[in-house]
Write a protein that holds these residues in place. Structure first.
Motif, PDB file in Angstrom:
ATOM      1  N   GLY A 246      -1.484  -6.636  -5.204  1.00 35.51           N
ATOM      2  CA  GLY A 246      -0.159  -6.362  -4.562  1.00 35.51           C
ATOM      3  C   GLY A 246      -0.740  -6.548  -3.198  1.00 35.51           C
ATOM      4  O   GLY A 246      -2.038  -6.641  -2.744  1.00 35.51           O
ATOM      5  N   GLU A 247       0.185  -6.807  -2.185  1.00 36.68           N
ATOM      6  CA  GLU A 247      -0.005  -6.933  -0.769  1.00 36.68           C
ATOM      7  C   GLU A 247      -0.504  -5.569  -0.117  1.00 36.68           C
ATOM      8  O   GLU A 247       0.017  -4.822  -0.370  1.00 36.68           O
ATOM      9  CB  GLU A 247       1.142  -7.553   0.215  1.00 36.68           C
ATOM     10  CG  GLU A 247       1.130  -8.081   1.378  1.00 36.68           C
ATOM     11  CD  GLU A 247       2.374  -8.418   1.897  1.00 36.68           C
ATOM     12  OE1 GLU A 247       2.445  -8.602   3.343  1.00 36.68           O
ATOM     13  OE2 GLU A 247       3.341  -8.755   1.204  1.00 36.68           O
ATOM     14  N   LYS A 248      -1.447  -5.977   0.813  1.00 36.24           N
ATOM     15  CA  LYS A 248      -2.136  -4.358   1.356  1.00 36.24           C
ATOM     16  C   LYS A 248      -0.968  -3.892   2.118  1.00 36.24           C
ATOM     17  O   LYS A 248      -0.311  -4.496   2.988  1.00 36.24           O
ATOM     18  CB  LYS A 248      -3.090  -4.967   2.333  1.00 36.24           C
ATOM     19  CG  LYS A 248      -4.002  -3.781   3.051  1.00 36.24           C
ATOM     20  CD  LYS A 248      -5.106  -4.097   3.889  1.00 36.24           C
ATOM     21  CE  LYS A 248      -5.737  -2.993   4.380  1.00 36.24           C
ATOM     22  NZ  LYS A 248      -7.004  -3.436   5.372  1.00 36.24           N
ATOM     23  N   ASN A 249      -0.728  -2.717   1.885  1.00 31.62           N
ATOM     24  CA  ASN A 249       0.383  -1.887   2.684  1.00 31.62           C
ATOM     25  C   ASN A 249       1.734  -2.172   2.143  1.00 31.62           C
ATOM     26  O   ASN A 249       2.942  -1.763   2.762  1.00 31.62           O
ATOM     27  CB  ASN A 249       0.061  -1.765   4.102  1.00 31.62           C
ATOM     28  CG  ASN A 249      -1.257  -1.309   4.523  1.00 31.62           C
ATOM     29  OD1 ASN A 249      -1.509  -0.296   4.112  1.00 31.62           O
ATOM     30  ND2 ASN A 249      -1.940  -1.784   5.594  1.00 31.62           N
ATOM     31  N   GLY A 250       1.920  -3.165   1.261  1.00 34.43           N
ATOM     32  CA  GLY A 250       3.207  -3.544   0.696  1.00 34.43           C
ATOM     33  C   GLY A 250       3.455  -2.843  -0.428  1.00 34.43           C
ATOM     34  O   GLY A 250       2.831  -1.862  -0.820  1.00 34.43           O
TER      35      GLY A 250
END
Length: 423
Positions: A246-250
């Motif tokens: 997953g995308e960081k902070n996403g």
């Protein structure tokens, strides 16, 4: 033959919708044998296993149509009571026709099952349970041959909680004379839905969702309609994909799921550092800053599902430490480990225990699927690996995941399906 080609390190975010549960559909479909007429099973997933079950039912004279995830079944012209080897060898769940055929028609001839390529999954619990209801059962030339003038209620205790055996005996018992009690019954959501479907058809069942089912036999049932529950294993797989790639902070949002069916998976993901928000029919996951090592031991529901063990092993391959993954349900379910090692994972297996030592990175390679959930773990690892990963023999994953590559593409994954010649 198809393969998946994955270019890793693309960060995932967005929304994915979960399909209907494979294992629920494969129980609901044979249940329609129990009463003549027309059925509608809504939210039916378009999967190879579902298509195989349709094919099996059609050999008995049952007419089916799957359109826009609505499966219409007409059981008014059943003329054959046999499940042939040619179909049963492709899918173990084919044995689910045994209970309904014996319950309604007093006879069945069902090939001993095939299916996943790992571990023994004995059918003795199915046979002994239906035998206790009064059926005469013999094994002849690789077939289970069952006959019964009429089934009679009995008290049945499963030494091991078995989803398949619970479902099969339950379907046979609803038309048996008198009372049947099933002790140590499986409590998985798929069995709960099967029982609820049978009640809609006119069955009398108490204790649904517990380990003790009490069935009062009825003379006949009638057709009913039902909406198939969401696939908890598919939802769990996408949650692990979000944690791993997953995308960081996403946020990766899973829609049309049932969070209550995923309690153990959610707790373990939070232990691994993921942030999770839950709604009535959705789950949102923000990936961990670093993946914490978390031990897992599979167990019957509501414990951590064996069908999520391979995906969890892939997640732990990139953790910051070491952990133990133990499968108490199926001792030989680690065929994915040598393939994960090809990608750079540090995993050793002894009997039914995998020791996973996290590494800093995985590197793309050519790997081969060996069963349904192993395929999923290799895809997840490929999403997080550097470079290109090719996952061969993806027909395994088509048995249980509907268009997984398209759903992952919607989250931002670089994955495509290609044809290839294996030999």
């Amino acid at each position: 033959m198809d393969k998946f080609v994955i270019t890793g390190k693309n960060k995932l975010s967005g929304t994915v919708t979960v399909s209907g549960a494979k294992n629920a559909s494969l129980a609901l479909m044979p249940a329609t044998i129990l009463a003549s007429g027309m059925y509608h099973l809504y939210n039916t997933p378009v999967l190879q296993d579902v298509l195989t079950m349709i094919e099996l039912l059609e050999t008995m004279g049952i007419e089916s149509r799957l359109d826009e995830h609505i499966l219409t079944i007409d059981t008014s012209r059943i003329s054959k009571y046999e499940a042939p080897y040619e179909l049963v060898k492709r899918m173990r769940a084919s044995i689910y026709v045994l209970g309904p055929l014996v319950g309604r028609f007093g006879r069945a001839k069902v090939s001993l099952p095939g299916g996943c390529a790992w571990g023994p999954r004995p059918v003795n619990l199915h046979i002994e349970g239906i035998r206790k209801l009064g059926a005469d059962i013999e094994i002849e030339s690789g077939y289970i041959v069952a006959k019964a003038k009429s089934l009679k209620g009995a008290r049945i205790l499963f030494d091991i909680s078995s989803v398949g055996a619970t479902g099969n005996v339950l379907m046979a018992a609803v038309l048996a004379k008198g009372e049947t009690i099933i002790e140590n019954a499986a409590q998985e959501p798929e069995i709960v839905q099967l029982a609820e479907f049978l009640v809609k058809m006119g069955a009398k069942i108490d204790g649904i969702g517990t380990g003790r089912l009490t069935i009062q036999g009825v003379d006949e049932l009638h057709p009913a309609d039902i909406v198939t529950i969401p696939d908890r294993i598919e939802a769990g797989t996408f949650l692990v994909a979000g944690a791993l790639a997953g995308e960081k902070n996403g946020i990766v949002r899973i829609e049309k799921c049932n969070p209550q069916h995923l309690g153990a998976v959610i707790v373990k993901l939070e232990d691994a550092g993921a942030k999770i928000n839950i709604g009535e029919n959705w789950i949102e996951l923000t990936p961990p800053e670093e993946i914490e090592p978390v031990n897992v031991t599979t167990a019957i529901y509501p414990g951590f599902p064996t069908d999520m063990q391979a995906q969890w092993t892939a997640l732990m391959a990139l953790s910051t430490g070491s952990c133990i993954v133990t499968d108490t349900i199926y001792f030989d379910r680690f065929k994915h480990v040598p393939e994960l090692v090809r990608l750079g994972a540090n995993i050793t297996v002894k009997e039914n225990v995998a020791t996973v030592v996290g590494v800093k990175k995985l590197t793309g390679a050519k790997v081969m699927s060996t069963d349904l959930r192993a395929s999923a773990s290799l895809i997840l690892a490929g999403l997080a690996a550097e470079g290109t990963t090719e996952v061969l023999r993806v027909y395994h994953i088509d048995r249980g995941y509907e268009s997984i590559e398209k759903k992952l593409q919607a989250l931002g994954a670089n994955i495509r399906r290609e044809k290839y010649d294996e030999f």
